[in-house]
Design an enzyme around this catalytic site. Structure first.
Site, PDB file in Angstrom:
ATOM      1  N   HIS A 198     -47.256  28.435  11.087  1.00 23.57           N
ATOM      2  CA  HIS A 198     -47.307  27.025  11.348  1.00 23.57           C
ATOM      3  C   HIS A 198     -48.527  26.727  12.388  1.00 23.57           C
ATOM      4  O   HIS A 198     -49.158  25.563  11.690  1.00 23.57           O
ATOM      5  CB  HIS A 198     -46.055  26.754  12.017  1.00 23.57           C
ATOM      6  CG  HIS A 198     -44.759  26.555  11.171  1.00 23.57           C
ATOM      7  ND1 HIS A 198     -44.275  27.772  10.512  1.00 23.57           N
ATOM      8  CD2 HIS A 198     -44.058  25.620  10.900  1.00 23.57           C
ATOM      9  CE1 HIS A 198     -43.010  27.477  10.174  1.00 23.57           C
ATOM     10  NE2 HIS A 198     -43.112  26.123  10.204  1.00 23.57           N
ATOM     11  N   HIS A 243       1.442   3.343  -3.164  1.00 18.84           N
ATOM     12  CA  HIS A 243       0.495   4.204  -3.935  1.00 18.84           C
ATOM     13  C   HIS A 243       0.597   5.664  -4.331  1.00 18.84           C
ATOM     14  O   HIS A 243       0.557   6.311  -5.060  1.00 18.84           O
ATOM     15  CB  HIS A 243      -0.858   4.352  -3.016  1.00 18.84           C
ATOM     16  CG  HIS A 243      -1.958   3.469  -3.191  1.00 18.84           C
ATOM     17  ND1 HIS A 243      -2.764   3.583  -4.308  1.00 18.84           N
ATOM     18  CD2 HIS A 243      -2.208   2.060  -2.899  1.00 18.84           C
ATOM     19  CE1 HIS A 243      -3.537   2.657  -4.482  1.00 18.84           C
ATOM     20  NE2 HIS A 243      -3.317   1.791  -3.504  1.00 18.84           N
ATOM     21  N   ASP A 260      -8.878  -4.076  -2.930  1.00 18.35           N
ATOM     22  CA  ASP A 260      -8.727  -3.019  -3.851  1.00 18.35           C
ATOM     23  C   ASP A 260      -9.299  -3.346  -5.367  1.00 18.35           C
ATOM     24  O   ASP A 260      -9.688  -2.558  -6.047  1.00 18.35           O
ATOM     25  CB  ASP A 260      -7.417  -2.685  -3.867  1.00 18.35           C
ATOM     26  CG  ASP A 260      -6.850  -1.676  -2.814  1.00 18.35           C
ATOM     27  OD1 ASP A 260      -7.742  -1.158  -2.130  1.00 18.35           O
ATOM     28  OD2 ASP A 260      -5.617  -1.335  -2.669  1.00 18.35           O
ATOM     29  N   GLU A 318      -7.955   3.951   6.895  1.00 14.60           N
ATOM     30  CA  GLU A 318      -8.612   3.521   5.684  1.00 14.60           C
ATOM     31  C   GLU A 318      -8.510   2.094   5.614  1.00 14.60           C
ATOM     32  O   GLU A 318      -9.928   1.468   5.387  1.00 14.60           O
ATOM     33  CB  GLU A 318      -8.060   3.997   4.328  1.00 14.60           C
ATOM     34  CG  GLU A 318      -8.582   3.697   3.016  1.00 14.60           C
ATOM     35  CD  GLU A 318      -8.151   4.155   1.769  1.00 14.60           C
ATOM     36  OE1 GLU A 318      -8.854   4.138   0.663  1.00 14.60           O
ATOM     37  OE2 GLU A 318      -7.065   4.633   1.847  1.00 14.60           O
ATOM     38  N   HIS A 319      -7.650   1.291   5.492  1.00 16.15           N
ATOM     39  CA  HIS A 319      -7.512  -0.023   5.560  1.00 16.15           C
ATOM     40  C   HIS A 319      -7.064  -0.567   6.941  1.00 16.15           C
ATOM     41  O   HIS A 319      -6.055  -0.290   7.220  1.00 16.15           O
ATOM     42  CB  HIS A 319      -6.646  -0.720   4.327  1.00 16.15           C
ATOM     43  CG  HIS A 319      -6.837  -0.096   3.039  1.00 16.15           C
ATOM     44  ND1 HIS A 319      -6.148   0.991   2.491  1.00 16.15           N
ATOM     45  CD2 HIS A 319      -7.859  -0.217   2.062  1.00 16.15           C
ATOM     46  CE1 HIS A 319      -6.607   1.310   1.221  1.00 16.15           C
ATOM     47  NE2 HIS A 319      -7.662   0.576   1.164  1.00 16.15           N
ATOM     48  N   GLN A 371       0.885  -1.166  -0.020  1.00 18.58           N
ATOM     49  CA  GLN A 371       0.026   0.069   0.002  1.00 18.58           C
ATOM     50  C   GLN A 371       0.898   1.128  -0.150  1.00 18.58           C
ATOM     51  O   GLN A 371       0.547   2.222  -0.580  1.00 18.58           O
ATOM     52  CB  GLN A 371      -0.975  -0.103   1.223  1.00 18.58           C
ATOM     53  CG  GLN A 371      -1.928  -1.158   1.188  1.00 18.58           C
ATOM     54  CD  GLN A 371      -2.984  -1.052  -0.055  1.00 18.58           C
ATOM     55  OE1 GLN A 371      -3.518  -0.158  -0.087  1.00 18.58           O
ATOM     56  NE2 GLN A 371      -2.913  -2.074  -0.938  1.00 18.58           N
TER      57      GLN A 371
END
Length: 425
Positions: free
Chosen positions: A412, A253, A352, A318-319, A250
């Site tokens: 109202h 990336h 992924d 995230e992961h 990862q």
């Protein structure tokens, strides 16, 4: 007790927070809002050196592009899309319309209504994100979105055939070879040749993320995605080679992608540190992975399983990949994560690319308040009310009248009072 075996940058600041990025994107959006197709073409030429007769691919062009892709690749894309479609369909089936009689004669309900039109951005660049076509286009189609358009940039002047194929097979109604802020702006604001959409989804660089942030409200968005994050939670039952592989898998990336090992095994912590350095000597993407590991990589050592959970929830990655004696303990006890990957047989790359869950997930601590992209993001849960008897209207009206009077909403109050006068008794 927490000990840091390898220090990294702990606070992940979004690149889109930079004033320079904000200003550049604001100017681009204004130019495209005023200039339409001409401005879009100008920026496409400037940033991608791409200015075809039409950015939209025709059916004949798509057919030719798909025919250029190998049968094995098409089979692989179809397999991945079958998994994603299957899980997304199960998710949609879990969303039920309801109608209940809450009081005699009072009926309340909600309907799950798909968004009418969606624009999907599929990044290109060094890593053409073929899988993002499945995650966005296909999921929107499963949700029931009538019009799904998709944009992806050319790569060094070439058409990314596999990405276009994935868009087409996922069910995109319109496909454009267009990238960056100009693609986001064209989809959201519309031009002379591109009808605007109601929602924009998909990952991208800091400029794409900032464009989505500035356009939010004009259109809906999925979430604001920052650099990819991964957290590996491992204990004595795991080994350094697989931990290092999953961290670097990862980290490649981008140069600001955090990769963290969280463990209660000091031996594993030290061994993984050495193993990462060994693997970086041969990893083809080490030019990027080594930078993100040096600056953003961390190894954190704690004493107990409960501390593993506590620290993981603080990080809110995230992961989150869990390779421990009892990985499901984290499923039962963790609350802050984009997606969990349980056990050594599972890994983030599966999620992924192919396993079936969606890979568009919250970053920068977003997991503390939201989940990732799924069919529900493309659905509006809209309520309705119906009172079927005069007696029920009068009864509700009396309560409503008194509550409106407290708030000094005279108009109202009269809406309630007129019904009380007409329908009581």
């Amino acid at each position: 007790m927490k000990r840091i075996i390898k220090e990294g940058i702990a606070l992940f600041e979004a690149e889109s927070n930079d004033r320079k990025v904000r200003d550049i994107v604001e100017n681009l959006l204004n130019d495209i809002k005023e200039g339409g197709d001409e401005a879009v073409r100008s920026y496409s030429e400037k940033f991608d050196k791409w200015s075809p007769e039409s950015f939209r691919l025709t059916e004949a062009q798509i057919k030719d592009i798909v025919s250029s892709v190998s049968p094995q690749t098409i089979e692989d894309i179809k397999f991945a899309q079958a998994q994603i479609r299957n899980f997304a369909t199960h998710q949609k089936n879990s969303m039920k319309d309801i109608e209940v009689e809450t009081l005699p004669g009072v009926f309340l309900g909600h309907k799950n209504i798909p968004v009418n039109s969606v624009g999907c951005y599929i990044p290109g660049g060094r890593y053409p994100m073929v899988a993002s076509a499945h995650m966005s286009v296909l999921t929107a189609k499963v949700a029931g979105v009538k019009r799904v358009i998709a944009c992806t940039p050319p790569i060094k002047g070439e058409i990314p055939a596999e990405t276009v194929t994935a868009m087409h097979l996922a069910g995109a109604d319109e496909i454009y070879l267009l990238g960056g802020v100009q693609a986001i702006a064209a989809m959201a604001l519309g031009t002379e040749t591109i009808e605007p959409v109601d929602m924009i989804v998909g990952p991208g660089n800091a400029y794409v993320a900032e464009a989505k942030r500035q356009l939010f409200g004009k259109v809906g968005i999925d979430l604001l995605a920052g650099p990819t994050e991964t957290l590996v939670i491992a204990d004595h039952t795991s080994d350094a080679e697989i931990c290092a592989t999953d961290l670097l898998g990862q980290a490649e990336h981008g140069p600001t992608s955090p990769a963290i090992l969280l463990t209660n095994s000091e031996e594993l912590a030290n061994d993984t540190l050495k193993e990462v350095e060994r693997q970086l000597k041969t990893l083809p993407t080490a030019d990027i992975a080594s930078v993100s590991w040096k600056d953003y990589g961390q190894i954190i050592l704690v004493d107990t399983v409960d501390e593993l959970v506590e620290e993981a929830d603080r990080i809110a990655s995230e992961h989150v990949q869990v390779m421990t004696e009892d990985p499901r303990y984290f499923l039962e006890n963790m609350t802050n994560y984009g997606a969990l990957f349980l056990g050594k047989y599972t890994n983030v790359a599966y999620g992924d690319k192919v396993i079936g869950t969606n890979h568009t997930l919250p970053t920068k601590h977003g997991a503390k308040f939201t989940g990732g992209l799924w069919v529900g993001k493309f659905m509006k849960t809209c309520t309705y009310q119906e009172i079927k008897t005069p007696e029920a209207s009068a009864m509700i009206g009396e309560y409503c009248s008194r509550l409106c009077e407290i708030e000094k909403f005279a108009g109202h109050k009269e809406q309630a009072d007129i019904r009380v006068r007409r329908y009581k008794n």
